[in-house]
Scaffold this motif. Structure first.
Motif, short mmCIF file in Angstrom:
data_model
loop_
_atom_site.label_atom_id
_atom_site.label_comp_id
_atom_site.label_asym_id
_atom_site.label_seq_id
_atom_site.Cartn_x
_atom_site.Cartn_y
_atom_site.Cartn_z
N PRO A 176 4.47 11.87 10.77
CA PRO A 176 3.00 11.83 10.78
C PRO A 176 2.48 10.69 9.90
O PRO A 176 3.00 10.45 8.81
CB PRO A 176 2.59 13.19 10.22
N VAL A 177 1.48 10.00 10.42
CA VAL A 177 0.88 8.87 9.70
C VAL A 177 -0.18 9.39 8.73
O VAL A 177 -1.00 10.25 9.08
CB VAL A 177 0.26 7.87 10.68
N VAL A 178 -0.18 8.86 7.53
CA VAL A 178 -1.21 9.17 6.54
C VAL A 178 -1.96 7.88 6.22
O VAL A 178 -1.37 6.89 5.79
CB VAL A 178 -0.62 9.78 5.26
N ASN A 179 -3.26 7.88 6.47
CA ASN A 179 -4.11 6.73 6.19
C ASN A 179 -4.52 6.76 4.73
O ASN A 179 -5.26 7.64 4.29
CB ASN A 179 -5.36 6.76 7.08
N VAL A 180 -4.04 5.80 3.97
CA VAL A 180 -4.28 5.73 2.53
C VAL A 180 -5.30 4.64 2.24
O VAL A 180 -5.07 3.47 2.55
CB VAL A 180 -2.98 5.44 1.75
N GLY A 181 -6.42 5.03 1.68
CA GLY A 181 -7.43 4.06 1.29
C GLY A 181 -7.36 3.76 -0.19
O GLY A 181 -6.94 4.60 -0.99
N PHE A 182 -7.75 2.55 -0.57
CA PHE A 182 -7.80 2.19 -1.98
C PHE A 182 -8.83 1.10 -2.18
O PHE A 182 -9.24 0.44 -1.24
CB PHE A 182 -6.42 1.71 -2.48
N TYR A 183 -9.29 0.95 -3.42
CA TYR A 183 -10.10 -0.23 -3.72
C TYR A 183 -9.42 -1.06 -4.78
O TYR A 183 -8.39 -0.68 -5.32
CB TYR A 183 -11.56 0.09 -4.05
N ALA A 190 -2.77 -8.46 -2.57
CA ALA A 190 -2.19 -9.74 -2.96
C ALA A 190 -2.93 -10.87 -2.24
O ALA A 190 -3.80 -10.63 -1.39
CB ALA A 190 -0.71 -9.77 -2.61
N ALA A 191 -2.59 -12.11 -2.56
CA ALA A 191 -3.27 -13.27 -1.98
C ALA A 191 -3.21 -13.28 -0.46
O ALA A 191 -4.14 -13.74 0.21
CB ALA A 191 -2.67 -14.55 -2.54
N ASP A 192 -2.11 -12.75 0.11
CA ASP A 192 -1.97 -12.72 1.57
C ASP A 192 -2.54 -11.45 2.19
O ASP A 192 -2.37 -11.20 3.38
CB ASP A 192 -0.50 -12.89 1.97
N GLY A 193 -3.21 -10.62 1.36
CA GLY A 193 -3.81 -9.38 1.87
C GLY A 193 -2.90 -8.18 1.83
O GLY A 193 -3.32 -7.07 2.17
N THR A 194 -1.65 -8.36 1.42
CA THR A 194 -0.70 -7.25 1.35
C THR A 194 -1.08 -6.28 0.24
O THR A 194 -1.36 -6.71 -0.88
CB THR A 194 0.72 -7.78 1.08
N PRO A 195 -1.11 -4.98 0.53
CA PRO A 195 -1.38 -4.01 -0.53
C PRO A 195 -0.29 -4.04 -1.60
O PRO A 195 0.89 -4.09 -1.28
CB PRO A 195 -1.38 -2.66 0.21
N GLU A 196 -0.70 -4.03 -2.84
CA GLU A 196 0.23 -4.08 -3.97
C GLU A 196 -0.25 -3.15 -5.06
O GLU A 196 -1.36 -2.63 -5.03
CB GLU A 196 0.34 -5.51 -4.52
N GLY A 197 0.60 -2.94 -6.06
CA GLY A 197 0.20 -2.18 -7.23
C GLY A 197 1.07 -0.96 -7.47
O GLY A 197 1.60 -0.35 -6.53
N SER A 198 1.20 -0.60 -8.74
CA SER A 198 2.10 0.50 -9.11
C SER A 198 1.66 1.84 -8.53
O SER A 198 2.49 2.66 -8.15
CB SER A 198 2.21 0.59 -10.63
N ALA A 199 0.35 2.09 -8.43
CA ALA A 199 -0.11 3.36 -7.88
C ALA A 199 0.16 3.45 -6.38
O ALA A 199 0.48 4.53 -5.86
CB ALA A 199 -1.60 3.55 -8.15
N LEU A 200 0.07 2.32 -5.68
CA LEU A 200 0.37 2.32 -4.25
C LEU A 200 1.86 2.49 -4.00
O LEU A 200 2.28 3.18 -3.06
CB LEU A 200 -0.15 1.05 -3.58
N ARG A 201 2.68 1.87 -4.84
CA ARG A 201 4.12 2.04 -4.69
C ARG A 201 4.53 3.49 -4.94
O ARG A 201 5.38 4.05 -4.21
CB ARG A 201 4.87 1.09 -5.63
#
Length: 248
Positions: free
Chosen positions: A29-36, A45-56
């Motif tokens: 099942p897919v879970v849509n994760v939103g963040f700001y 990141a500069a290329d738009g890739t989601p990054e960050g310790s909380a997302l990992r």
């Protein structure tokens, strides 16, 4: 950790599919994760890739629980709207938001703690709060919402605070340094990271509020309570195996 999953979509929903397939063909099942944008915890990141310790960490928990995460950066107002209508299933963020009252479930697991602070220049005396804010300019980050009573201070006509908004912590610090505001209301970790990038000397600040980050699930997400229970279970299982899951 593999690169975080994301889809470039212009529609309100993250994707039209409710399941994704693993390499073995097993549907998840897919879970849509939103963040700001809240570096270094959640950001693009500069290329738009989601990054960050909380997302990992969120990805780690979802995959351990048997879900496929899809991440998308959203402005604060759209993130909260998505949690209310169910187009955003999950947000690794702050519990107790007034905008989400009655619309979300909150995890038992605590991801980390963050301090909201009032920064000022060294030529400014330690303020008495809130009276010394009267008639002064406060720099704010666009898209962020703030906690009571601080949000009430900002709109109090008796204080007559002038609000200056900007899009990044770096530009907020530069505005403060250039006297384009008297105070900066922001979170300590991203401000300190931005200050070091700028090579700026330490600034005085007053910690106003300490908040705990949790997993916030939309009540309108598919099987919302099951998802939340699975994430709490994944956190407890990984912690019992000796993994250090708390964010710095």
């Amino acid at each position: 950790m593999s690169r975080l999953s994301c889809l470039a979509l212009g529609a309100a929903l993250f994707c039209g599919l409710s399941f994704a397939q693993t390499e073995s063909g097993q549907p998840l099942p897919v879970v849509n994760v939103g963040f700001y944008e809240f570096p270094p915890y959640t950001y693009s990141a500069a290329d738009g890739t989601p990054e960050g310790s909380a997302l990992r960490l969120t990805e780690r928990l979802l995959k351990h629980a048997g879900y496929h995460p899809v991440f998308r950066s959203l402005p604060g107002a759209r993130l909260y709207a998505g949690l209310r209508d169910g187009s955003v299933h999950l947000w690794p963020g702050a519990p107790g938001k007034e905008e989400l009252k009655g619309h979300t479930l909150e995890s038992r697991s605590v991801l980390g703690e963050f301090d909201l602070a009032l920064y000022f220049r060294r030529d400014t005396l330690l303020p008495r709060l809130p009276e010394d804010l009267g008639g002064r300019g406060i720099i704010l980050i666009s898209g962020y919402s703030y906690w009571k009573p601080y949000s009430d201070w900002l709109s109090d006509p008796a204080l007559n605070i002038e609000q200056h908004r900007t899009s990044s912590h770096t530009s907020a610090l530069e505005m403060l340094q250039r006297h384009r505001g008297d105070f900066l209301l922001d979170y300590v970790t991203p401000v300190e990271q931005a200050r070091q990038r700028l090579g700026m000397a330490e600034l005085p600040y007053v910690v106003l509020h300490r908040l705990r980050s949790k997993l916030i699930v939309s009540r309108r997400a598919p099987d919302a309570q099951k998802l939340l229970d699975a994430l709490d279970g994944a956190y407890e299982e990984l912690e019992a195996q000796g993994e250090d899951l708390r964010l710095p």
